[in-house]
Design a protein around this motif. Structure first.
Motif, mmCIF file in Angstrom:
data_model
loop_
_atom_site.group_PDB
_atom_site.id
_atom_site.type_symbol
_atom_site.label_atom_id
_atom_site.label_comp_id
_atom_site.label_asym_id
_atom_site.label_seq_id
_atom_site.Cartn_x
_atom_site.Cartn_y
_atom_site.Cartn_z
ATOM 1 N N TRP A 78 10.238 -4.109 0.062
ATOM 2 C CA TRP A 78 10.452 -3.828 -1.353
ATOM 3 C C TRP A 78 10.233 -5.055 -2.224
ATOM 4 O O TRP A 78 10.547 -6.175 -1.826
ATOM 5 C CB TRP A 78 11.881 -3.335 -1.593
ATOM 6 C CG TRP A 78 12.285 -2.158 -0.780
ATOM 7 C CD1 TRP A 78 13.121 -2.158 0.312
ATOM 8 C CD2 TRP A 78 11.873 -0.806 -0.960
ATOM 9 N NE1 TRP A 78 13.257 -0.895 0.804
ATOM 10 C CE2 TRP A 78 12.507 -0.033 0.048
ATOM 11 C CE3 TRP A 78 11.042 -0.161 -1.881
ATOM 12 C CZ2 TRP A 78 12.328 1.340 0.160
ATOM 13 C CZ3 TRP A 78 10.861 1.209 -1.770
ATOM 14 C CH2 TRP A 78 11.495 1.947 -0.769
ATOM 15 N N THR A 79 9.740 -4.825 -3.429
ATOM 16 C CA THR A 79 9.785 -5.808 -4.510
ATOM 17 C C THR A 79 10.520 -5.165 -5.676
ATOM 18 O O THR A 79 10.208 -4.035 -6.071
ATOM 19 C CB THR A 79 8.384 -6.237 -4.960
ATOM 20 O OG1 THR A 79 7.731 -6.918 -3.890
ATOM 21 C CG2 THR A 79 8.452 -7.173 -6.159
ATOM 22 N N VAL A 80 11.505 -5.876 -6.205
ATOM 23 C CA VAL A 80 12.321 -5.381 -7.315
ATOM 24 C C VAL A 80 12.313 -6.433 -8.417
ATOM 25 O O VAL A 80 12.524 -7.617 -8.149
ATOM 26 C CB VAL A 80 13.777 -5.126 -6.867
ATOM 27 C CG1 VAL A 80 14.594 -4.537 -8.025
ATOM 28 C CG2 VAL A 80 13.832 -4.211 -5.654
ATOM 29 N N ASP A 125 7.331 -0.083 -3.579
ATOM 30 C CA ASP A 125 7.212 -0.021 -2.125
ATOM 31 C C ASP A 125 5.960 -0.788 -1.729
ATOM 32 O O ASP A 125 4.840 -0.394 -2.096
ATOM 33 C CB ASP A 125 7.117 1.441 -1.682
ATOM 34 C CG ASP A 125 7.188 1.618 -0.170
ATOM 35 O OD1 ASP A 125 6.849 0.666 0.566
ATOM 36 O OD2 ASP A 125 7.577 2.710 0.275
ATOM 37 N N ARG A 126 6.133 -1.884 -1.028
ATOM 38 C CA ARG A 126 4.995 -2.742 -0.690
ATOM 39 C C ARG A 126 4.006 -2.074 0.263
ATOM 40 O O ARG A 126 2.864 -2.499 0.354
ATOM 41 C CB ARG A 126 5.499 -4.057 -0.086
ATOM 42 C CG ARG A 126 6.248 -4.936 -1.088
ATOM 43 C CD ARG A 126 6.641 -6.267 -0.475
ATOM 44 N NE ARG A 126 5.468 -7.008 -0.032
ATOM 45 C CZ ARG A 126 5.520 -8.172 0.617
ATOM 46 N NH1 ARG A 126 6.705 -8.705 0.894
ATOM 47 N NH2 ARG A 126 4.424 -8.785 0.987
ATOM 48 N N ARG A 127 4.424 -1.014 0.947
ATOM 49 C CA ARG A 127 3.535 -0.370 1.903
ATOM 50 C C ARG A 127 2.407 0.394 1.220
ATOM 51 O O ARG A 127 1.254 0.313 1.645
ATOM 52 C CB ARG A 127 4.311 0.592 2.808
ATOM 53 C CG ARG A 127 5.439 -0.055 3.623
ATOM 54 C CD ARG A 127 6.218 1.006 4.355
ATOM 55 N NE ARG A 127 6.699 2.025 3.416
ATOM 56 C CZ ARG A 127 7.298 3.147 3.782
ATOM 57 N NH1 ARG A 127 7.495 3.406 5.076
ATOM 58 N NH2 ARG A 127 7.716 4.025 2.878
ATOM 59 N N ASP A 128 2.747 1.171 0.178
ATOM 60 C CA ASP A 128 1.744 2.034 -0.442
ATOM 61 C C ASP A 128 1.641 1.877 -1.951
ATOM 62 O O ASP A 128 0.809 2.531 -2.585
ATOM 63 C CB ASP A 128 2.011 3.498 -0.092
ATOM 64 C CG ASP A 128 3.378 3.985 -0.567
ATOM 65 O OD1 ASP A 128 4.059 3.247 -1.312
ATOM 66 O OD2 ASP A 128 3.766 5.107 -0.192
ATOM 67 N N GLY A 129 2.486 1.035 -2.549
ATOM 68 C CA GLY A 129 2.411 0.807 -3.986
ATOM 69 C C GLY A 129 3.135 1.824 -4.840
ATOM 70 O O GLY A 129 3.089 1.730 -6.077
ATOM 71 N N PRO A 214 3.343 -7.252 -6.893
ATOM 72 C CA PRO A 214 4.470 -6.655 -6.170
ATOM 73 C C PRO A 214 4.187 -6.325 -4.711
ATOM 74 O O PRO A 214 5.079 -6.433 -3.872
ATOM 75 C CB PRO A 214 4.766 -5.385 -6.980
ATOM 76 C CG PRO A 214 4.233 -5.658 -8.338
ATOM 77 C CD PRO A 214 3.034 -6.523 -8.125
ATOM 78 N N ARG A 215 2.967 -5.948 -4.382
ATOM 79 C CA ARG A 215 2.674 -5.594 -2.999
ATOM 80 C C ARG A 215 2.514 -6.832 -2.121
ATOM 81 O O ARG A 215 2.543 -6.735 -0.890
ATOM 82 C CB ARG A 215 1.429 -4.715 -2.918
ATOM 83 C CG ARG A 215 1.617 -3.380 -3.622
ATOM 84 C CD ARG A 215 0.521 -2.408 -3.290
ATOM 85 N NE ARG A 215 0.574 -1.984 -1.890
ATOM 86 C CZ ARG A 215 -0.310 -1.174 -1.311
ATOM 87 N NH1 ARG A 215 -1.319 -0.696 -2.047
ATOM 88 N NH2 ARG A 215 -0.195 -0.836 -0.048
ATOM 89 N N ALA A 216 2.369 -7.999 -2.752
ATOM 90 C CA ALA A 216 2.278 -9.246 -2.006
ATOM 91 C C ALA A 216 3.611 -10.000 -1.995
ATOM 92 O O ALA A 216 3.692 -11.084 -1.424
ATOM 93 C CB ALA A 216 1.193 -10.137 -2.591
ATOM 94 N N GLY A 217 4.628 -9.420 -2.623
ATOM 95 C CA GLY A 217 5.911 -10.099 -2.718
ATOM 96 C C GLY A 217 6.018 -10.886 -4.009
ATOM 97 O O GLY A 217 5.456 -10.519 -5.024
ATOM 98 N N ILE A 218 6.732 -12.005 -3.954
ATOM 99 C CA ILE A 218 6.904 -12.834 -5.159
ATOM 100 C C ILE A 218 5.929 -13.995 -5.074
ATOM 101 O O ILE A 218 6.148 -14.991 -4.393
ATOM 102 C CB ILE A 218 8.350 -13.374 -5.252
ATOM 103 C CG1 ILE A 218 9.344 -12.218 -5.220
ATOM 104 C CG2 ILE A 218 8.521 -14.174 -6.531
ATOM 105 C CD1 ILE A 218 9.192 -11.210 -6.333
ATOM 106 N N ALA A 219 4.813 -13.840 -5.773
ATOM 107 C CA ALA A 219 3.822 -14.915 -5.865
ATOM 108 C C ALA A 219 3.490 -15.053 -7.341
ATOM 109 O O ALA A 219 2.559 -14.440 -7.838
ATOM 110 C CB ALA A 219 2.586 -14.573 -5.048
ATOM 111 N N ALA A 220 4.283 -15.824 -8.056
ATOM 112 C CA ALA A 220 4.293 -15.767 -9.510
ATOM 113 C C ALA A 220 3.417 -16.837 -10.154
ATOM 114 O O ALA A 220 3.288 -17.949 -9.671
ATOM 115 C CB ALA A 220 5.715 -15.887 -10.034
#
Length: 226
Positions: A78-80, A125-129, A214-220
């Protein structure tokens, strides 16, 4: 549908801003932005951490839980991201196995009369967006109970944008924003979307912004007002 730049330009003081979009390169892109009117609201910065983004005070301003919080969390699933301490609550519920619609339920608006700022949150949802956009707002009229709405986005086509803001304002009169706005963008990349959002925010009020995938996590990628 109008362009996100136009929507933000006419809303001079949007409060806090959550954007989820499909840019021209096909990537799902998020933007989180802060605006402020008071000196304490302007004295903030976004700080990247270990799989998170934090909003912190600058200078000698004291910590205030309504202004300073973890604005984004991410794990393998997850990314929130959102505008307050509910981000951590939602993330913990998801980590414990809750469905996003349940994780976004039973939240309250902020205890900051007379505005009663909504709590707005995006879950991806990082799996499918697949994404869920949640908002906890004070009821209308004299009613003090909380209205919670959750919007599920199964897919965004290239150029589609979902926008959540806490306020609708001309810079003087402030009302809480009523709903998710469905907008468009011609931004080809996440960087372009961040630049577009940043330039559309009124320089009198803009404070900071972060672009994340979001699908890659936190890469800001961050922006801060001088």
């Amino acid at each position: 549908m109008s362009d996100i730049g136009e929507a933000l330009t006419v809303n001079r003081y949007p409060g806090r801003v959550l954007v989820l979009a499909r840019t021209g390169d096909g990537e799902l892109t998020g933007v989180y932005a802060l605006t402020g009117r008071s000196p304490s609201s302007k004295a903030r910065r976004i700080v990247p951490g270990d799989a998170e983004l934090r909003v912190e005070a600058t200078g000698e301003h004291a910590h205030d839980r309504l202004r300073h919080y973890t604005a984004a969390h991410s794990d393998d699933r997850w990314t929130v991201f959102g505008n307050g301490e509910q981000v951590t609550t939602v993330f913990e519920r998801l980590s414990a196995g809750a469905h996003p619609a349940v994780a976004l339920d039973e939240l309250d608006y902020e205890p900051d009369p007379p505005i009663w700022t909504p709590r707005i949150t995006v879950v991806v949802d990082r799996r499918d967006g697949t994404a869920w956009l949640g908002a906890a707002r004070r009821g209308g009229g004299r009613r003090e109970s909380t209205d919670v709405t959750v919007t599920t986005l199964r897919d965004l086509a290239v150029g589609d944008v979902a926008l959540l803001t806490t306020y609708t304002s001309d810079g003087t009169e402030v009302t809480t924003a009523p709903r998710v706005l469905d907008l468009t963008t011609t931004a080809a990349t996440g960087d372009e979307l961040l630049d577009l959002v940043w330039s559309a925010l009124d320089p009198e009020f803009r404070v900071a912004a972060a672009q994340l995938s979001p699908r890659a996590g936190i890469a800001a990628v961050l922006r801060h007002a001088p």
